[in-house]
Scaffold this motif. Structure first.
Motif, mmCIF file in Angstrom:
data_model
loop_
_atom_site.group_PDB
_atom_site.id
_atom_site.type_symbol
_atom_site.label_atom_id
_atom_site.label_comp_id
_atom_site.label_asym_id
_atom_site.label_seq_id
_atom_site.Cartn_x
_atom_site.Cartn_y
_atom_site.Cartn_z
ATOM 1 N N TRP A 154 0.840 -1.197 0.000
ATOM 2 C CA TRP A 154 0.000 0.000 0.000
ATOM 3 C C TRP A 154 0.875 1.248 0.000
ATOM 4 O O TRP A 154 0.625 2.187 -0.764
ATOM 5 N N PHE A 155 1.902 1.262 0.827
ATOM 6 C CA PHE A 155 2.794 2.421 0.913
ATOM 7 C C PHE A 155 3.464 2.695 -0.429
ATOM 8 O O PHE A 155 3.444 3.821 -0.941
ATOM 9 N N TYR A 156 4.045 1.649 -1.026
ATOM 10 C CA TYR A 156 4.758 1.841 -2.291
ATOM 11 C C TYR A 156 3.807 1.963 -3.473
ATOM 12 O O TYR A 156 4.209 2.405 -4.560
ATOM 13 N N GLY A 157 2.547 1.597 -3.272
ATOM 14 C CA GLY A 157 1.549 1.818 -4.310
ATOM 15 C C GLY A 157 1.383 3.286 -4.637
ATOM 16 O O GLY A 157 1.022 3.654 -5.764
ATOM 17 N N ARG A 158 1.660 4.145 -3.657
ATOM 18 C CA ARG A 158 1.558 5.594 -3.888
ATOM 19 C C ARG A 158 2.587 6.060 -4.916
ATOM 20 O O ARG A 158 2.423 7.107 -5.544
ATOM 21 N N TRP A 159 3.666 5.282 -5.069
ATOM 22 C CA TRP A 159 4.749 5.642 -5.988
ATOM 23 C C TRP A 159 4.748 4.741 -7.223
ATOM 24 O O TRP A 159 5.771 4.585 -7.892
ATOM 25 N N THR A 160 3.602 4.147 -7.522
ATOM 26 C CA THR A 160 3.484 3.240 -8.666
ATOM 27 C C THR A 160 2.531 3.846 -9.692
ATOM 28 O O THR A 160 1.380 4.139 -9.380
ATOM 29 N N ASP A 161 3.012 4.023 -10.914
ATOM 30 C CA ASP A 161 2.166 4.619 -11.960
ATOM 31 C C ASP A 161 1.159 3.622 -12.507
ATOM 32 O O ASP A 161 0.037 3.989 -12.858
ATOM 33 N N ALA A 162 1.553 2.361 -12.595
ATOM 34 C CA ALA A 162 0.640 1.332 -13.095
ATOM 35 C C ALA A 162 1.075 -0.023 -12.549
ATOM 36 O O ALA A 162 2.263 -0.262 -12.305
ATOM 37 N N LEU A 163 0.089 -0.888 -12.354
ATOM 38 C CA LEU A 163 0.336 -2.225 -11.823
ATOM 39 C C LEU A 163 -0.264 -3.262 -12.754
ATOM 40 O O LEU A 163 -1.409 -3.127 -13.187
ATOM 41 N N VAL A 164 0.499 -4.299 -13.062
ATOM 42 C CA VAL A 164 0.006 -5.440 -13.829
ATOM 43 C C VAL A 164 -0.060 -6.642 -12.896
ATOM 44 O O VAL A 164 0.934 -6.995 -12.254
ATOM 45 N N THR A 165 -1.229 -7.248 -12.788
ATOM 46 C CA THR A 165 -1.382 -8.488 -12.024
ATOM 47 C C THR A 165 -1.570 -9.633 -13.015
ATOM 48 O O THR A 165 -2.086 -9.438 -14.114
ATOM 49 N N ILE A 166 -1.166 -10.840 -12.601
ATOM 50 C CA ILE A 166 -1.217 -11.967 -13.534
ATOM 51 C C ILE A 166 -2.181 -13.053 -13.080
ATOM 52 O O ILE A 166 -2.221 -14.133 -13.655
ATOM 53 N N ASN A 167 -2.961 -12.776 -12.023
ATOM 54 C CA ASN A 167 -4.028 -13.692 -11.632
ATOM 55 C C ASN A 167 -5.190 -12.884 -11.063
ATOM 56 O O ASN A 167 -5.032 -11.734 -10.650
ATOM 57 N N THR A 168 -6.363 -13.467 -11.059
ATOM 58 C CA THR A 168 -7.574 -12.738 -10.684
ATOM 59 C C THR A 168 -7.610 -12.388 -9.195
ATOM 60 O O THR A 168 -8.178 -11.366 -8.810
ATOM 61 N N ASP A 169 -7.001 -13.226 -8.342
ATOM 62 C CA ASP A 169 -6.970 -12.924 -6.909
ATOM 63 C C ASP A 169 -6.189 -11.641 -6.650
ATOM 64 O O ASP A 169 -6.628 -10.772 -5.890
ATOM 65 N N ASP A 170 -5.014 -11.519 -7.264
ATOM 66 C CA ASP A 170 -4.212 -10.305 -7.085
ATOM 67 C C ASP A 170 -4.910 -9.090 -7.673
ATOM 68 O O ASP A 170 -4.821 -7.981 -7.131
#
Length: 306
Positions: A154-170
């Motif tokens: 959550w903390f480092y999510g503030r410094w993430t421009d985009a996120l790719v997940t490779i499964n539906t749970d994530d």
């Protein structure tokens, strides 16, 4: 004074991962796509301690990447959570690389590498894409993992421009992170179309050939596991189960390398399974093994950051 990269007018992208095996096994297509789009491509990873591939394969990877016009950078990432001194060193190395190479974007993989990469991106004002290969926390997972690892993401999510997940749970969990752009792209798996292109006669031929090379008789039942020799992959549980079953017709082979090799060899010897369990080392051609096996065993568990 303009650098060579600026004069070529190419935007420079670096792919970051804790180990070279993550590059070799998951990112060659990403590199190909970036090259086709006209980007200058760099790779920052630990080629000297390459993870689930051998040092020979890691050296070959450097050669392959260099021939593709990719610039390789040794970053001394540690596996797991690393150490404060080692993590600071990796941070300095990656920061220097990003600055000197005029990097405008980072595509990062693996938990520790992605934490360090996001710190670098935040410090230097560089765009960053994070591909998560499996969060440590998940629905139904241990409370301890949620309490420890979710706040970090959550903390480092503030410094993430985009996120790719490779499964539906994530992908579902990622909606609770402070990241505006979250994507779901199905991860690695079996290439069914490629398998279906192999004629049944050829499959049977491969099956017989591999079983013969492994010393497996036609009336024996072969179990196969493909993965790193680590506590997380949990191969020891299968070995213990085979010992308890005490069935002379069951054989087990494991394809992979890792830190648990010595312990697994000791476990095999303690249970007198030398004629029933084989450690095959790192394998580049798995089709024959899959055709030879009667059952694929995959019982990984989450025990730490990897």
């Amino acid at each position: 004074m303009k650098t060579k990269n600026q004069e070529n007018n190419k935007r420079q992208i670096i792919i970051v991962a804790t180990t070279a095996s993550m590059i070799e096994q998951f990112n060659m297509n990403n590199i190909k796509i970036l090259k086709e789009l006209g980007f200058g491509v760099h790779v920052g990873t630990n080629f000297k301690n390459p993870g689930t591939i051998t040092n020979e394969i890691s050296n070959g990877l450097i050669e392959r990447l260099t021939k593709l016009g990719v610039k390789c950078h040794q970053i001394d990432f540690k596996r797991g959570v690393g150490t404060p001194s080692a993590n600071k060193k990796a941070f300095r190395q990656l920061s220097k690389t990003v600055e000197e190479e005029d990097i405008s974007g980072i595509h990062t993989h693996s938990p520790l590498g992605s934490i360090i990469a996001r710190r670098v991106a935040h410090k230097l004002g560089v765009k960053i894409l994070y591909t998560a290969h499996g969060f440590q926390f998940f629905k139904g997972g241990r409370l301890k993992d949620w309490l420890v690892y979710f706040p970090v993401e959550w903390f480092y999510g503030r410094w993430t421009d985009a996120l790719v997940t490779i499964n539906t749970d994530d992908y579902a969990v990622a909606k609770h992170l402070p990241i505006k752009r979250v994507y779901y792209i199905p991860g690695v798996g079996t290439d069914i179309e490629n398998v279906e292109r192999i004629a049944k006669e050829q499959r049977q031929k491969l099956r017989q050939e591999v079983r013969r090379n492994l010393g497996i008789n036609n009336d024996e039942y072969l179990l196969l596991s493909v993965g790193e020799l680590s506590e997380r992959k949990n191969h020891a549980t299968v070995i213990k189960a085979i010992s308890k079953l005490n069935d002379p017709k069951i054989k087990y082979v494991i394809a992979g390398i890792g830190d648990e090799e010595t312990n697994l060899k000791s476990l095999i010897k303690e249970n007198r399974l030398e004629n029933k369990v084989q450690l095959l080392g790192y394998q580049t051609d798995l089709d024959g093994l899959y055709f030879a096996a009667d059952l694929n065993v995959f019982i990984s568990r989450n025990v730490n950051l990897n």
